[in-house]
Design an enzyme around this catalytic site. Structure first.
Site, PDB file in Angstrom:
ATOM      1  N   ALA A   1       4.720   6.343 -10.429  1.00  0.00           N
ATOM      2  CA  ALA A   1       5.001   4.694 -10.053  1.00  0.00           C
ATOM      3  C   ALA A   1       5.881   4.480  -9.080  1.00  0.00           C
ATOM      4  CB  ALA A   1       5.675   4.461 -11.520  1.00  0.00           C
TER       5      ALA A   1
ATOM      6  N   ARG B   1     -10.419  11.547   7.623  1.00  0.00           N
ATOM      7  CA  ARG B   1      -9.389  11.717   6.798  1.00  0.00           C
ATOM      8  C   ARG B   1      -9.785  12.733   5.619  1.00  0.00           C
ATOM      9  NH1 ARG B   1      -7.221   9.425  10.119  1.00  0.00           N
ATOM     10  NH2 ARG B   1      -5.693   7.620  10.133  1.00  0.00           N
TER      11      ARG B   1
ATOM     12  N   ALA C   1      -2.334  -0.085  14.383  1.00  0.00           N
ATOM     13  CA  ALA C   1      -1.120   0.621  15.067  1.00  0.00           C
ATOM     14  C   ALA C   1      -0.697   1.705  14.328  1.00  0.00           C
ATOM     15  CB  ALA C   1       0.191  -0.121  15.477  1.00  0.00           C
TER      16      ALA C   1
ATOM     17  N   TYR D   1       7.362   3.701   3.921  1.00  0.00           N
ATOM     18  CA  TYR D   1       6.548   4.294   2.755  1.00  0.00           C
ATOM     19  C   TYR D   1       6.962   5.829   2.752  1.00  0.00           C
ATOM     20  CZ  TYR D   1       3.111   6.137  -0.024  1.00  0.00           C
ATOM     21  OH  TYR D   1       2.446   7.085  -1.052  1.00  0.00           O
TER      22      TYR D   1
ATOM     23  N   THR E   1       3.218  12.452  -0.340  1.00  0.00           N
ATOM     24  CA  THR E   1       2.323  11.915   0.300  1.00  0.00           C
ATOM     25  C   THR E   1       2.339  12.604   1.815  1.00  0.00           C
ATOM     26  OG1 THR E   1       1.685   9.847   1.552  1.00  0.00           O
ATOM     27  CG2 THR E   1       3.923  10.040   1.175  1.00  0.00           C
TER      28      THR E   1
ATOM     29  N   TYR F   1      -3.976   4.492 -10.920  1.00  0.00           N
ATOM     30  CA  TYR F   1      -5.225   5.128 -10.542  1.00  0.00           C
ATOM     31  C   TYR F   1      -4.979   6.662 -10.831  1.00  0.00           C
ATOM     32  CZ  TYR F   1      -8.412   7.361  -7.401  1.00  0.00           C
ATOM     33  OH  TYR F   1      -9.318   8.321  -6.789  1.00  0.00           O
TER      34      TYR F   1
ATOM     35  N   GLY G   1      -0.961  -1.353 -12.834  1.00  0.00           N
ATOM     36  CA  GLY G   1      -2.011  -0.494 -13.711  1.00  0.00           C
ATOM     37  C   GLY G   1      -2.506  -1.421 -14.703  1.00  0.00           C
TER      38      GLY G   1
ATOM     39  N   ASP H   1      -2.150   4.534  13.218  1.00  0.00           N
ATOM     40  CA  ASP H   1      -3.277   5.422  12.443  1.00  0.00           C
ATOM     41  C   ASP H   1      -3.673   6.457  13.345  1.00  0.00           C
ATOM     42  OD1 ASP H   1      -3.867   4.473   9.959  1.00  0.00           O
ATOM     43  OD2 ASP H   1      -5.577   3.150  10.717  1.00  0.00           O
TER      44      ASP H   1
ATOM     45  N   PHE I   1      -3.176  13.886   0.287  1.00  0.00           N
ATOM     46  CA  PHE I   1      -3.832  13.322   1.192  1.00  0.00           C
ATOM     47  C   PHE I   1      -4.550  11.959   0.709  1.00  0.00           C
ATOM     48  CE2 PHE I   1      -3.128  15.744   5.267  1.00  0.00           C
ATOM     49  CZ  PHE I   1      -2.204  16.423   4.518  1.00  0.00           C
TER      50      PHE I   1
HETATM   51  N1  LIG Z   1      -3.914   7.000  -4.079  1.00  0.00           N
HETATM   52  C1  LIG Z   1      -3.604   7.693  -2.951  1.00  0.00           C
HETATM   53  O1  LIG Z   1      -4.303   8.241  -2.327  1.00  0.00           O
HETATM   54  C2  LIG Z   1      -2.340   8.347  -2.821  1.00  0.00           C
HETATM   55  C3  LIG Z   1      -2.120   8.927  -1.620  1.00  0.00           C
HETATM   56  C4  LIG Z   1      -0.633   9.827  -1.575  1.00  0.00           C
HETATM   57  C5  LIG Z   1       0.304   9.322  -2.382  1.00  0.00           C
HETATM   58  N2  LIG Z   1       0.027   8.729  -3.477  1.00  0.00           N
HETATM   59  C6  LIG Z   1       1.108   8.485  -4.606  1.00  0.00           C
HETATM   60  O2  LIG Z   1       0.692   8.494  -5.603  1.00  0.00           O
HETATM   61  C7  LIG Z   1       1.296   7.559  -6.734  1.00  0.00           C
HETATM   62  C8  LIG Z   1      -0.006   7.012  -7.567  1.00  0.00           C
HETATM   63  O3  LIG Z   1      -0.567   6.270  -6.453  1.00  0.00           O
HETATM   64  P1  LIG Z   1      -1.794   5.468  -7.234  1.00  0.00           P
HETATM   65  O4  LIG Z   1      -2.715   5.370  -6.146  1.00  0.00           O
HETATM   66  O5  LIG Z   1      -2.270   5.842  -8.450  1.00  0.00           O
HETATM   67  O6  LIG Z   1      -1.193   3.913  -7.230  1.00  0.00           O
HETATM   68  P2  LIG Z   1      -1.144   3.060  -8.550  1.00  0.00           P
HETATM   69  O7  LIG Z   1      -0.431   1.704  -8.021  1.00  0.00           O
HETATM   70  O8  LIG Z   1      -2.612   2.599  -8.867  1.00  0.00           O
HETATM   71  O9  LIG Z   1      -0.300   3.352  -9.631  1.00  0.00           O
HETATM   72  C9  LIG Z   1       0.933   3.381  -9.721  1.00  0.00           C
HETATM   73  C10 LIG Z   1       1.514   2.756 -11.058  1.00  0.00           C
HETATM   74  O10 LIG Z   1       2.798   2.638 -11.088  1.00  0.00           O
HETATM   75  C11 LIG Z   1       3.177   1.406 -11.818  1.00  0.00           C
HETATM   76  N3  LIG Z   1       4.571   1.099 -11.183  1.00  0.00           N
HETATM   77  C12 LIG Z   1       4.734   0.840 -10.058  1.00  0.00           C
HETATM   78  N4  LIG Z   1       6.200   0.601  -9.956  1.00  0.00           N
HETATM   79  C13 LIG Z   1       6.942   0.662 -11.213  1.00  0.00           C
HETATM   80  C14 LIG Z   1       8.084   0.306 -11.690  1.00  0.00           C
HETATM   81  N5  LIG Z   1       8.858   0.180 -10.882  1.00  0.00           N
HETATM   82  N6  LIG Z   1       8.013   0.568 -12.952  1.00  0.00           N
HETATM   83  C15 LIG Z   1       6.936   1.217 -13.907  1.00  0.00           C
HETATM   84  N7  LIG Z   1       5.985   1.197 -13.418  1.00  0.00           N
HETATM   85  C16 LIG Z   1       5.565   1.067 -12.250  1.00  0.00           C
HETATM   86  C17 LIG Z   1       2.078   0.711 -11.434  1.00  0.00           C
HETATM   87  O11 LIG Z   1       1.945  -0.513 -12.079  1.00  0.00           O
HETATM   88  C18 LIG Z   1       0.961   1.568 -11.448  1.00  0.00           C
HETATM   89  O12 LIG Z   1       0.193   1.652 -12.716  1.00  0.00           O
HETATM   90  C19 LIG Z   1       1.989   6.707  -5.734  1.00  0.00           C
HETATM   91  O13 LIG Z   1       3.361   7.328  -6.032  1.00  0.00           O
HETATM   92  C20 LIG Z   1       1.694   7.070  -4.512  1.00  0.00           C
HETATM   93  O14 LIG Z   1       2.672   6.995  -3.608  1.00  0.00           O
HETATM   94  C21 LIG Z   1      -1.169   7.945  -3.892  1.00  0.00           C
END
Ligand SMILES: NC(=O)c1ccc[n+]([C@@H]2O[C@H](COP(=O)([O-])OP(=O)(O)OC[C@H]3O[C@@H](n4cnc5c(N)ncnc54)[C@H](O)[C@@H]3O)[C@@H](O)[C@H]2O)c1
Length: 335
Positions: free
Chosen positions: A75, A222, A283, A142, A118, A12, A37, A285, A170
């Protein structure tokens, strides 16, 4: 023009940042094993390497031959609830993958590294809005895994000169305003897509977790930051990394929305009611999580342009209404 490795670039947030890099003329190589993904989220113009980050030799190979100007690392395992059932897997995988990736970057002579961090680093914050001085006290495995990854990157800077930026998002939300990308997780745990899915009868009724918080309407508040604004923050930080050294920023729109406000915005965007049930608190939150984005604004000139809740929800709903089966609609097969 630069050349960047984007891990998780089929997911995403990563796909939206890859798109922003491509839009300004950078070269992008996405490394993703597609566990979450989608191939269809990788835009024409980007190269896709399908590989697990745990495959250290493959990662080293990609970096060594790649002539990259920087690595943007998205990732990760990122489900808070799952991390409380499998804390050791979360910590081992998120920390290990980040630091071996940084190691490969150092060996390949790459100088810049951006980590998706995060707000979960802060646990239950002592004050709102949450600035960069807030105590780091994660209450989930996490959050702990991201904190440990940030600390590891400090050592990569101190000893090897790898400049890194840790961006503490956020709640990332919304979709590309041009309609090219959206949010498509399985399972989906985020409020906005789940509320949209409920309104469009593409998912079950929404559960509102907690209606007795000390907030104006009793539901949790949020900070939702539009993923296109998040992309802009990444580009600004990336471009300043070499000259100013490693840094950390809280990235949010700086305003909060309650669960009931999100439901109302989804009803406006879709023109349909959001079926929902009221449930107890979950719990751990906290009632309110809102970022101070003052440091990011001051140091990079960033301003959230799509910070209004109706922009965030409107772009997310538009993408989902056009693609009810998400990325599967774009390829005609399971994506
Ligand atoms: N979405 C949010 O609101 C949010 C908030 C805070 C932090 N984050 C951080 O942002 C990042 C992206 O979040 P997102 O919501 O896009 O998640 P997501 O799951 O949509 O994207 C993560 C991508 O990484 C790939 N992936 C995971 N593990 C892998 C591995 N070992 N090798 C290769 N590819 C791998 C998945 O296939 C996926 O396409 C993450 O690190 C998450 O912790 C997201």
């Amino acid at each position: 023009m630069g050349r960047y490795l984007v891990t998780g670039g089929a997911g995403y947030v990563g796909s939206h940042i890859a798109l922003a890099l491509l839009d300004r003329g950078d070269e992008v190589v996405v490394l993703d094993d597609l566990r979450q993904g989608h191939r269809a989220a990788v835009q024409p113009g980007a190269e896709l390497v399908v590989a697990d980050l745990a495959d250290r030799h493959r990662v080293q190979e990609v970096l060594a031959g790649g002539r990259f100007d920087g690595v943007l690392h998205f990732a990760a395992l990122s489900l808070v609830g799952e991390s409380m059932r499998e804390p050791l897997r979360y910590i081992a995988e998120n920390v290990g993958n980040t630091l071996w990736l940084a190691d490969a970057a150092v060996r390949a002579g790459v100088k810049r590294f951006v980590l998706s961090s995060t707000a979960a680093l802060f646990g239950v914050p002592t004050r709102i809005p949450i600035d960069e001085e807030e105590t780091l006290a994660p209450v989930s495995a996490y959050g702990e895994s991201k904190l440990m990854a940030e600390r590891g990157l400090d050592w990569a800077d101190r000893i090897h000169g790898l400049r890194s930026a840790s961006l503490r998002y956020f709640n990332a939300a919304g979709a590309d305003p041009g309609g090219r990308l959206g949010e498509d997780h399985d399972p989906e745990t985020h409020l906005i897509p789940n509320a949209i899915n409920a309104a469009l009868a593409l998912g079950p009724p929404l559960t509102v977790f907690g209606t007795d918080y000390d907030t104006p309407d009793g539901t949790a508040i949020r900070d939702y930051v539009h993923v296109a604004d998040l992309a802009d923050a990444h580009l600004r930080v990336l471009d300043r990394l070499s000259e100013r050294g490693s840094c950390r920023y809280n990235v949010g729109s700086g305003t909060g929305a309650s669960v009931l406000e999100v439901i109302a915005a989804v009803e406006r965007a879709t023109g349909r009611p959001v079926p929902h049930v009221l449930g107890p608190r979950r719990a751990g939150d906290p009632p309110v999580l809102v970022a101070s984005n003052a440091m990011l604004r001051k140091e990079t000139g960033w301003v959230p342009r799509l910070g209004a809740l109706d922009d965030i929800v409107g772009t997310a709903a538009a993408w989902r209404m056009k693609h009810p089966r998400g990325f599967r609609d774009l390829v005609g097969v399971a994506a």
